[in-house]
Design a protein around this motif. Structure first.
Motif, PDB file in Angstrom:
ATOM      1  N   VAL A   2       8.699 -16.555   2.263  1.00  0.00           N
ATOM      2  CA  VAL A   2       8.692 -15.457   1.303  1.00  0.00           C
ATOM      3  C   VAL A   2       9.095 -14.184   2.033  1.00  0.00           C
ATOM      4  N   GLN A   3      10.007 -13.448   1.458  1.00  0.00           N
ATOM      5  CA  GLN A   3      10.393 -12.152   2.018  1.00  0.00           C
ATOM      6  C   GLN A   3       9.881 -11.040   1.118  1.00  0.00           C
ATOM      7  N   LEU A   4       9.359 -10.008   1.742  1.00  0.00           N
ATOM      8  CA  LEU A   4       8.777  -8.880   1.020  1.00  0.00           C
ATOM      9  C   LEU A   4       9.435  -7.591   1.494  1.00  0.00           C
ATOM     10  N   VAL A   5       9.757  -6.725   0.551  1.00  0.00           N
ATOM     11  CA  VAL A   5      10.358  -5.444   0.892  1.00  0.00           C
ATOM     12  C   VAL A   5       9.610  -4.345   0.152  1.00  0.00           C
ATOM     13  N   GLU A   6       8.974  -3.455   0.920  1.00  0.00           N
ATOM     14  CA  GLU A   6       8.251  -2.332   0.328  1.00  0.00           C
ATOM     15  C   GLU A   6       9.174  -1.124   0.192  1.00  0.00           C
ATOM     16  N   SER A   7       8.851  -0.270  -0.762  1.00  0.00           N
ATOM     17  CA  SER A   7       9.567   0.989  -0.931  1.00  0.00           C
ATOM     18  C   SER A   7       8.640   1.980  -1.619  1.00  0.00           C
ATOM     19  N   ASP A  90      -5.265   9.195   3.967  1.00  0.00           N
ATOM     20  CA  ASP A  90      -4.482   8.073   3.441  1.00  0.00           C
ATOM     21  C   ASP A  90      -3.186   7.879   4.212  1.00  0.00           C
ATOM     22  N   THR A  91      -2.876   8.776   5.115  1.00  0.00           N
ATOM     23  CA  THR A  91      -1.656   8.664   5.915  1.00  0.00           C
ATOM     24  C   THR A  91      -1.673   7.385   6.742  1.00  0.00           C
ATOM     25  N   ALA A  92      -0.632   6.583   6.576  1.00  0.00           N
ATOM     26  CA  ALA A  92      -0.553   5.285   7.261  1.00  0.00           C
ATOM     27  C   ALA A  92       0.764   4.607   6.894  1.00  0.00           C
ATOM     28  N   VAL A  93       1.040   3.523   7.576  1.00  0.00           N
ATOM     29  CA  VAL A  93       2.088   2.605   7.143  1.00  0.00           C
ATOM     30  C   VAL A  93       1.424   1.602   6.195  1.00  0.00           C
ATOM     31  N   TYR A  94       2.009   1.455   5.026  1.00  0.00           N
ATOM     32  CA  TYR A  94       1.460   0.564   4.004  1.00  0.00           C
ATOM     33  C   TYR A  94       2.286  -0.711   3.943  1.00  0.00           C
ATOM     34  N   TYR A  95       1.579  -1.833   3.925  1.00  0.00           N
ATOM     35  CA  TYR A  95       2.204  -3.148   3.903  1.00  0.00           C
ATOM     36  C   TYR A  95       1.765  -3.927   2.665  1.00  0.00           C
ATOM     37  N   CYS A  96       2.691  -4.662   2.081  1.00  0.00           N
ATOM     38  CA  CYS A  96       2.273  -5.643   1.090  1.00  0.00           C
ATOM     39  C   CYS A  96       2.296  -7.021   1.747  1.00  0.00           C
ATOM     40  N   ALA A  97       1.485  -7.906   1.190  1.00  0.00           N
ATOM     41  CA  ALA A  97       1.309  -9.221   1.785  1.00  0.00           C
ATOM     42  C   ALA A  97       1.078 -10.258   0.709  1.00  0.00           C
ATOM     43  N   VAL A  98       1.431 -11.479   1.034  1.00  0.00           N
ATOM     44  CA  VAL A  98       1.266 -12.623   0.145  1.00  0.00           C
ATOM     45  C   VAL A  98       0.198 -13.550   0.701  1.00  0.00           C
ATOM     46  N   ARG A  99      -0.679 -13.963  -0.178  1.00  0.00           N
ATOM     47  CA  ARG A  99      -1.646 -15.001   0.141  1.00  0.00           C
ATOM     48  C   ARG A  99      -1.339 -16.181  -0.767  1.00  0.00           C
ATOM     49  N   VAL A 100      -1.070 -17.350  -0.182  1.00  0.00           N
ATOM     50  CA  VAL A 100      -0.656 -18.494  -1.003  1.00  0.00           C
ATOM     51  C   VAL A 100      -1.842 -19.255  -1.565  1.00  0.00           C
ATOM     52  N   PHE A 101      -3.028 -19.021  -1.033  1.00  0.00           N
ATOM     53  CA  PHE A 101      -4.210 -19.699  -1.545  1.00  0.00           C
ATOM     54  C   PHE A 101      -4.913 -18.812  -2.576  1.00  0.00           C
ATOM     55  N   LEU A 102      -5.879 -19.383  -3.255  1.00  0.00           N
ATOM     56  CA  LEU A 102      -6.544 -18.689  -4.344  1.00  0.00           C
ATOM     57  C   LEU A 102      -7.491 -17.607  -3.838  1.00  0.00           C
ATOM     58  N   GLN A 116       7.748  -5.249   5.862  1.00  0.00           N
ATOM     59  CA  GLN A 116       7.986  -4.463   7.064  1.00  0.00           C
ATOM     60  C   GLN A 116       7.219  -3.138   7.048  1.00  0.00           C
ATOM     61  N   GLY A 117       6.696  -2.770   5.898  1.00  0.00           N
ATOM     62  CA  GLY A 117       5.889  -1.563   5.780  1.00  0.00           C
ATOM     63  C   GLY A 117       6.681  -0.356   5.321  1.00  0.00           C
ATOM     64  N   THR A 118       5.973   0.587   4.719  1.00  0.00           N
ATOM     65  CA  THR A 118       6.565   1.852   4.298  1.00  0.00           C
ATOM     66  C   THR A 118       5.599   2.970   4.659  1.00  0.00           C
ATOM     67  N   GLN A 119       6.138   4.045   5.217  1.00  0.00           N
ATOM     68  CA  GLN A 119       5.305   5.144   5.709  1.00  0.00           C
ATOM     69  C   GLN A 119       4.881   6.059   4.574  1.00  0.00           C
ATOM     70  N   VAL A 120       3.596   6.356   4.546  1.00  0.00           N
ATOM     71  CA  VAL A 120       3.050   7.355   3.633  1.00  0.00           C
ATOM     72  C   VAL A 120       2.395   8.449   4.476  1.00  0.00           C
TER      73      VAL A 120
END
Length: 124
Positions: A2-7, A90-102, A116-120
């Motif tokens: 799975v590929q994830l792209v944050e913006s 709240d300043t940080a690099v924010y990442y989204c992630a996938v969990r395949v299990f329940l 890869q993350g997005t800077q806030v």
């Protein structure tokens, strides 16, 4: 795989809002649990919010409850994080992630794929 792209990250003043987006590849997006994490300089990565497959169940870190909202659009393979009343902490690099299990989890080791993350950055 799975590929994830944050913006959607950027610089905002305290009290402002940002909406982060995460686009996912793959045909089984609706079966994934999605999470948002963040990592500030010198700190460990921490859980921010997570949303279950059906959008019926969301979980938030105490530090963002009432200010952040996680949502998803399974038809578009996307997950969002609406961030209101932002604070300098709240300043940080924010990442989204996938969990395949329940089940939404708050530990990053329980997630299987990462963007890869997005800077806030929130200025005071």
């Amino acid at each position: 795989q799975v590929q994830l792209v944050e913006s959607g990250g950027g610089l905002v003043q305290a009290g402002g809002s940002l909406r982060l987006s995460c686009a996912a590849s793959g045909r089984t997006f609706s079966s994934y649990v999605m999470g948002w994490f963040r990592q500030a300089p010198g700190k460990e990565r921490e859980f921010v919010a997570g949303i279950d497959r059906s959008d019926a169940s969301a979980m938030y870190a105490d530090s963002v409850k009432g200010r952040f909202t996680v949502s998803r659009e399974n038809a578009r393979n996307m997950v969002f994080l609406q961030m209101n009343n932002l604070k300098p902490e709240d300043t940080a690099v924010y990442y989204c992630a996938v969990r395949v299990f329940l089940g939404v989890r708050q530990v990053d080791d329980d997630y299987d794929y990462w963007g890869q993350g997005t800077q806030v950055t929130v200025s005071s």
